[in-house]
Motif scaffolding. Structure first.
Motif, mmCIF file in Angstrom:
data_model
loop_
_atom_site.group_PDB
_atom_site.id
_atom_site.type_symbol
_atom_site.label_atom_id
_atom_site.label_comp_id
_atom_site.label_asym_id
_atom_site.label_seq_id
_atom_site.Cartn_x
_atom_site.Cartn_y
_atom_site.Cartn_z
ATOM 1 N N ARG A 113 0.826 -1.214 0.000
ATOM 2 C CA ARG A 113 0.000 0.000 0.000
ATOM 3 C C ARG A 113 0.867 1.274 0.000
ATOM 4 N NH1 ARG A 113 -3.920 2.072 4.821
ATOM 5 N NH2 ARG A 113 -4.083 4.190 4.081
ATOM 6 N N PHE A 114 2.019 1.201 0.629
ATOM 7 C CA PHE A 114 2.892 2.367 0.754
ATOM 8 C C PHE A 114 4.088 2.314 -0.201
ATOM 9 C CE2 PHE A 114 0.807 1.617 4.825
ATOM 10 C CZ PHE A 114 0.111 2.808 4.961
ATOM 11 N N ASP A 115 4.291 1.182 -0.852
ATOM 12 C CA ASP A 115 5.432 0.965 -1.746
ATOM 13 C C ASP A 115 5.129 1.546 -3.133
ATOM 14 O OD1 ASP A 115 7.762 0.081 -2.927
ATOM 15 O OD2 ASP A 115 7.169 -2.031 -2.956
ATOM 16 N N ALA A 116 5.214 2.857 -3.251
ATOM 17 C CA ALA A 116 4.826 3.562 -4.475
ATOM 18 C C ALA A 116 5.633 3.143 -5.698
ATOM 19 C CB ALA A 116 4.940 5.073 -4.270
ATOM 20 N N ASP A 117 6.891 2.796 -5.507
ATOM 21 C CA ASP A 117 7.725 2.424 -6.657
ATOM 22 C C ASP A 117 7.795 0.908 -6.875
ATOM 23 O OD1 ASP A 117 9.359 1.635 -4.571
ATOM 24 O OD2 ASP A 117 11.045 2.928 -5.118
ATOM 25 N N ALA A 118 6.996 0.161 -6.128
ATOM 26 C CA ALA A 118 6.909 -1.304 -6.256
ATOM 27 C C ALA A 118 8.275 -1.986 -6.166
ATOM 28 C CB ALA A 118 6.200 -1.689 -7.556
ATOM 29 N N SER A 119 9.125 -1.482 -5.280
ATOM 30 C CA SER A 119 10.467 -2.043 -5.107
ATOM 31 C C SER A 119 10.498 -3.205 -4.121
ATOM 32 C CB SER A 119 11.428 -0.950 -4.632
ATOM 33 O OG SER A 119 11.045 -0.513 -3.330
ATOM 34 N N GLY A 120 9.394 -3.427 -3.430
ATOM 35 C CA GLY A 120 9.360 -4.474 -2.421
ATOM 36 C C GLY A 120 9.831 -4.001 -1.055
ATOM 37 N N LYS A 121 10.176 -2.727 -0.963
ATOM 38 C CA LYS A 121 10.576 -2.149 0.317
ATOM 39 C C LYS A 121 10.198 -0.672 0.316
ATOM 40 C CE LYS A 121 15.363 -1.388 -1.139
ATOM 41 N NZ LYS A 121 16.769 -1.697 -0.833
ATOM 42 N N LEU A 122 10.198 -0.081 1.490
ATOM 43 C CA LEU A 122 9.826 1.322 1.621
ATOM 44 C C LEU A 122 11.069 2.190 1.728
ATOM 45 C CD1 LEU A 122 6.928 1.087 4.251
ATOM 46 C CD2 LEU A 122 6.793 0.941 1.753
ATOM 47 N N GLY A 123 11.166 3.169 0.845
ATOM 48 C CA GLY A 123 12.180 4.202 0.978
ATOM 49 C C GLY A 123 11.728 5.192 2.044
ATOM 50 N N PHE A 124 12.555 6.183 2.316
ATOM 51 C CA PHE A 124 12.234 7.119 3.394
ATOM 52 C C PHE A 124 10.926 7.856 3.152
ATOM 53 C CE2 PHE A 124 12.567 11.329 5.465
ATOM 54 C CZ PHE A 124 12.518 10.897 6.783
ATOM 55 N N ALA A 125 10.696 8.395 1.953
ATOM 56 C CA ALA A 125 9.457 9.135 1.672
ATOM 57 C C ALA A 125 8.240 8.225 1.827
ATOM 58 C CB ALA A 125 9.504 9.740 0.277
ATOM 59 N N GLU A 126 8.375 6.981 1.413
ATOM 60 C CA GLU A 126 7.267 6.031 1.562
ATOM 61 C C GLU A 126 7.024 5.730 3.044
ATOM 62 O OE1 GLU A 126 7.847 3.568 -2.614
ATOM 63 O OE2 GLU A 126 9.197 3.167 -0.923
ATOM 64 N N TYR A 127 8.101 5.639 3.809
ATOM 65 C CA TYR A 127 7.989 5.427 5.250
ATOM 66 C C TYR A 127 7.255 6.597 5.913
ATOM 67 C CZ TYR A 127 9.362 5.213 10.166
ATOM 68 O OH TYR A 127 9.348 5.204 11.535
ATOM 69 N N VAL A 128 7.576 7.811 5.495
ATOM 70 C CA VAL A 128 6.907 8.993 6.054
ATOM 71 C C VAL A 128 5.408 8.917 5.770
ATOM 72 C CG1 VAL A 128 6.684 11.511 5.884
ATOM 73 C CG2 VAL A 128 8.957 10.461 6.017
ATOM 74 N N ARG A 129 5.021 8.523 4.555
ATOM 75 C CA ARG A 129 3.599 8.389 4.235
ATOM 76 C C ARG A 129 2.932 7.325 5.112
ATOM 77 N NH1 ARG A 129 5.688 9.908 -0.599
ATOM 78 N NH2 ARG A 129 6.030 7.847 -1.482
ATOM 79 N N LEU A 130 3.650 6.239 5.386
ATOM 80 C CA LEU A 130 3.128 5.199 6.271
ATOM 81 C C LEU A 130 2.884 5.769 7.661
ATOM 82 C CD1 LEU A 130 3.761 1.621 6.893
ATOM 83 C CD2 LEU A 130 4.892 3.102 8.535
ATOM 84 N N VAL A 131 3.851 6.497 8.194
ATOM 85 C CA VAL A 131 3.708 7.088 9.529
ATOM 86 C C VAL A 131 2.526 8.057 9.542
ATOM 87 C CG1 VAL A 131 4.797 8.571 11.265
ATOM 88 C CG2 VAL A 131 6.119 6.750 10.165
ATOM 89 N N GLU A 132 2.402 8.877 8.510
ATOM 90 C CA GLU A 132 1.281 9.822 8.440
ATOM 91 C C GLU A 132 -0.061 9.086 8.447
ATOM 92 O OE1 GLU A 132 2.268 11.929 4.856
ATOM 93 O OE2 GLU A 132 3.398 13.463 5.931
#
Length: 145
Positions: A113-132
């Motif tokens: 749901r948060f993996d915008a680039d479909a890399s299989g992991k969350l980068g920092f910006a994706e992590y921030v969206r998860l926290v939000e």
């Protein structure tokens, strides 16, 4: 420390401004306030909408920028601590161990749901969206916004 946070907030605004300039339409038309973070920031800080920043407006905006920089720094520290294999991403195993995910239990959204680039992991910006998305919202004046 406060000076470093202020510098970080200012650097963030400069980076966003440079990025907006790179995305400027080829027509030469001005970039809208939503596409230009500097114009957007000025508009947000100009509380009475008179096109000028008073010292009071500037101080309030500056304090919000410092708080944002402090939050970003804290999130960066959390991200680094969570990324136990130091690959600059939160993988599926690290994701399952996040307190926010554990607290959500079976209602926790999948990593995808948060993996915008479909890399299989969350980068920092994706992590921030998860926290939000998953962090408890503060009660009080800003609740519900």
């Amino acid at each position: 420390m406060t000076r470093h946070l202020a510098i970080a907030a200012f650097a963030l605004l400069l980076c966003q401004s440079a990025q907006a300039q790179q995305n400027k339409p080829a027509t030469g038309q001005p970039v809208s306030a939503s596409a230009d973070p500097v114009a957007g920031t000025f508009k947000a800080w100009d509380r009475n909408g008179d096109g000028q920043l008073s010292l009071v407006e500037f101080r309030a905006g500056w304090q919000r920028a410092q708080a944002l920089a402090k939050t970003q720094a804290a999130l960066a520290q959390q991200f680094a601590a969570i990324d136990v294999n130091h690959d600059r991403g939160i993988d599926a195993e690290e994701y399952r161990n996040l307190v926010l995910v554990k607290n959500a239990g079976k209602d926790a959204p999948p990593l995808a749901r948060f993996d915008a680039d479909a890399s299989g992991k969350l980068g920092f910006a994706e992590y921030v969206r998860l926290v939000e998305a998953l962090a408890p919202k503060p009660a009080g004046r800003d609740a519900g916004k």
